[in-house]
Design a protein around this motif. Structure first.
Motif, mmCIF file in Angstrom:
data_model
loop_
_atom_site.group_PDB
_atom_site.id
_atom_site.type_symbol
_atom_site.label_atom_id
_atom_site.label_comp_id
_atom_site.label_asym_id
_atom_site.label_seq_id
_atom_site.Cartn_x
_atom_site.Cartn_y
_atom_site.Cartn_z
ATOM 1 N N GLY A 227 -29.233 -36.274 16.476
ATOM 2 C CA GLY A 227 -28.332 -35.589 15.570
ATOM 3 C C GLY A 227 -26.959 -35.407 16.189
ATOM 4 O O GLY A 227 -26.770 -35.516 17.402
ATOM 5 N N SER A 228 -25.991 -35.130 15.338
ATOM 6 C CA SER A 228 -24.625 -34.915 15.790
ATOM 7 C C SER A 228 -24.228 -33.457 15.612
ATOM 8 O O SER A 228 -24.758 -32.750 14.757
ATOM 9 N N LYS A 229 -23.308 -32.989 16.435
ATOM 10 C CA LYS A 229 -22.652 -31.728 16.148
ATOM 11 C C LYS A 229 -21.935 -31.861 14.808
ATOM 12 O O LYS A 229 -21.513 -32.954 14.428
ATOM 13 N N ILE A 230 -21.803 -30.760 14.097
ATOM 14 C CA ILE A 230 -21.186 -30.827 12.777
ATOM 15 C C ILE A 230 -19.985 -29.888 12.716
ATOM 16 O O ILE A 230 -19.840 -28.980 13.532
ATOM 17 N N THR A 231 -19.114 -30.130 11.738
ATOM 18 C CA THR A 231 -17.986 -29.234 11.517
ATOM 19 C C THR A 231 -18.224 -28.450 10.231
ATOM 20 O O THR A 231 -19.106 -28.777 9.434
ATOM 21 N N ASP A 232 -17.444 -27.384 10.013
ATOM 22 C CA ASP A 232 -17.763 -26.445 8.939
ATOM 23 C C ASP A 232 -17.279 -26.895 7.568
ATOM 24 O O ASP A 232 -17.931 -26.626 6.563
ATOM 25 N N PHE A 233 -16.146 -27.543 7.505
ATOM 26 C CA PHE A 233 -15.683 -28.136 6.251
ATOM 27 C C PHE A 233 -14.508 -29.048 6.571
ATOM 28 O O PHE A 233 -13.965 -29.027 7.680
ATOM 29 N N SER A 234 -14.124 -29.855 5.628
ATOM 30 C CA SER A 234 -12.920 -30.670 5.781
ATOM 31 C C SER A 234 -11.931 -30.269 4.705
ATOM 32 O O SER A 234 -12.305 -29.872 3.607
ATOM 33 N N MET A 235 -10.649 -30.354 5.041
ATOM 34 C CA MET A 235 -9.615 -29.921 4.109
ATOM 35 C C MET A 235 -8.561 -31.021 3.957
ATOM 36 O O MET A 235 -8.486 -31.959 4.769
ATOM 37 N N LEU A 236 -7.779 -30.884 2.917
ATOM 38 C CA LEU A 236 -6.664 -31.787 2.673
ATOM 39 C C LEU A 236 -5.370 -31.024 2.900
ATOM 40 O O LEU A 236 -5.187 -29.919 2.378
ATOM 41 N N HIS A 237 -4.478 -31.631 3.681
ATOM 42 C CA HIS A 237 -3.179 -31.005 3.928
ATOM 43 C C HIS A 237 -2.096 -32.071 3.845
ATOM 44 O O HIS A 237 -2.039 -32.962 4.679
ATOM 45 N N GLU A 238 -1.298 -32.005 2.810
ATOM 46 C CA GLU A 238 -0.220 -32.962 2.586
ATOM 47 C C GLU A 238 -0.729 -34.400 2.688
ATOM 48 O O GLU A 238 -0.096 -35.257 3.315
ATOM 49 N N GLY A 239 -1.883 -34.654 2.089
ATOM 50 C CA GLY A 239 -2.456 -35.995 2.046
ATOM 51 C C GLY A 239 -3.334 -36.356 3.221
ATOM 52 O O GLY A 239 -4.062 -37.358 3.167
ATOM 53 N N ALA A 240 -3.294 -35.584 4.290
ATOM 54 C CA ALA A 240 -4.124 -35.862 5.468
ATOM 55 C C ALA A 240 -5.437 -35.095 5.381
ATOM 56 O O ALA A 240 -5.471 -33.947 4.933
ATOM 57 N N VAL A 241 -6.520 -35.742 5.809
ATOM 58 C CA VAL A 241 -7.822 -35.088 5.878
ATOM 59 C C VAL A 241 -7.986 -34.490 7.273
ATOM 60 O O VAL A 241 -7.785 -35.184 8.283
ATOM 61 N N ILE A 242 -8.346 -33.212 7.322
ATOM 62 C CA ILE A 242 -8.485 -32.492 8.592
ATOM 63 C C ILE A 242 -9.861 -31.838 8.634
ATOM 64 O O ILE A 242 -10.274 -31.169 7.678
ATOM 65 N N GLY A 243 -10.592 -32.020 9.727
ATOM 66 C CA GLY A 243 -11.834 -31.285 9.917
ATOM 67 C C GLY A 243 -11.525 -29.863 10.367
ATOM 68 O O GLY A 243 -10.546 -29.631 11.076
ATOM 69 N N VAL A 244 -12.348 -28.904 9.946
ATOM 70 C CA VAL A 244 -12.121 -27.502 10.315
ATOM 71 C C VAL A 244 -13.405 -26.916 10.882
ATOM 72 O O VAL A 244 -14.448 -26.917 10.225
ATOM 73 N N SER A 245 -13.311 -26.422 12.105
ATOM 74 C CA SER A 245 -14.418 -25.728 12.750
ATOM 75 C C SER A 245 -14.033 -24.264 12.890
ATOM 76 O O SER A 245 -12.927 -23.948 13.341
#
Length: 270
Positions: free
Chosen positions: A167-185
């Motif tokens: 298994g992999s570590k996971i992140t809490d959600f992903s967001m969109l900011h000015e067209g860029a996708v950013i993972g959020v922990s």
């Protein structure tokens, strides 16, 4: 810090995301692992027109004394104009890493329906376990109000594949900011609740950041249904001493571990 998100439960009602409730209750579940406490109260999402209006309720926004102030029902956010601009700019540049901060003062329990739609989606949707839905939802709320971020995928919508059966570590959600996708922990920094001022050490902070930055790098590497190339590590801190310990520990991390991740520290009071 004591954060409460309140919801009134209607007997036998079914929520927007399929939750079923059988009693009129106001439950409080204290949450604290290595982190600060949150309180969640279960409630139906079935709402009146007035309740739906809460999510878009009027807010006061003021720019003064070098800060951006956002006041909404139940809480007030303060973020320096410099940190707000730096955070937004850094999220758009793949190789840039830095630490920024803001603060939120909680004045009263926050009605979940007063949060933005994306924060409500996180709050009312099952996560991968644990009791972090309050901090994850409020993280989305603060990111939406301060830098205009929008939710891309929730924790359970993100998929990972390592290729070796583990298994992999996971992140809490992903967001969109000015067209860029950013993972959020998202995490919380403290030692017990309530946290005695000065009890949180640099070693505590270094241990927390090492764990989280390893998870950030792994989840970025193995996510398969999102396209982020960098993440934002959002840490809720109960006092200025904890914030200082986190900054000191960040400076001790080697460059490879920090990578291109933005670290946002939110000071919570109230």
């Amino acid at each position: 810090m004591h954060v409460a998100i309140t919801r009134k439960t209607k007997a036998g009602s079914t929520g927007q995301y399929g939750q079923e409730y059988t009693d009129d209750v106001r439950e409080e579940s204290p949450v604290c692992s290595e982190e600060v406490q949150g309180v969640v109260c279960k409630e139906s999402v079935v709402a009146t027109e007035d309740e739906f209006a809460l999510a878009s309720a009027a807010e006061v926004r003021v720019e003064c004394y070098g800060s951006h102030l956002i006041s909404r029902s139940g809480y007030t956010i303060r973020m320096s104009l410099e940190d707000c601009l730096l955070c937004s700019a850094a999220l758009q540049h793949g190789d840039l890493a830095l630490v920024v901060d803001n603060s939120v003062q909680i004045q009263k329990p926050i009605n979940a329906k007063a949060l933005c739609a994306d924060a409500q989606r996180i709050f009312f949707t099952d996560n991968a376990g644990g009791s972090a839905e309050v901090s994850e939802a409020f993280s989305m709320e603060l990111l939406h109000r301060t830098i205009g971020a929008r939710l891309e995928k929730t924790e359970m919508e993100l998929k990972y594949f390592t290729g070796n059966g583990s298994g992999s570590k996971i992140t809490d959600f992903s967001m969109l900011h000015e067209g860029a996708v950013i993972g959020v922990s998202v995490t919380r920094a403290c030692r017990g609740y309530p946290t005695a001022y000065g009890a949180y050490t640099r070693e505590d902070a270094f241990r927390l950041l090492s764990k989280k930055f390893i998870g950030v790098k792994e989840s970025t590497k193995f996510v398969v249904n999102s396209s982020w190339e960098k993440q934002l590590l959002h840490i809720f801190a109960p006092d200025t001493h904890v914030m200082a310990m986190l900054r000191d520990a960040y400076d001790e991390l080697d460059h490879d571990m920090r990578g291109n991740t933005i670290m946002l520290i939110t000071l919570c009071s109230g």
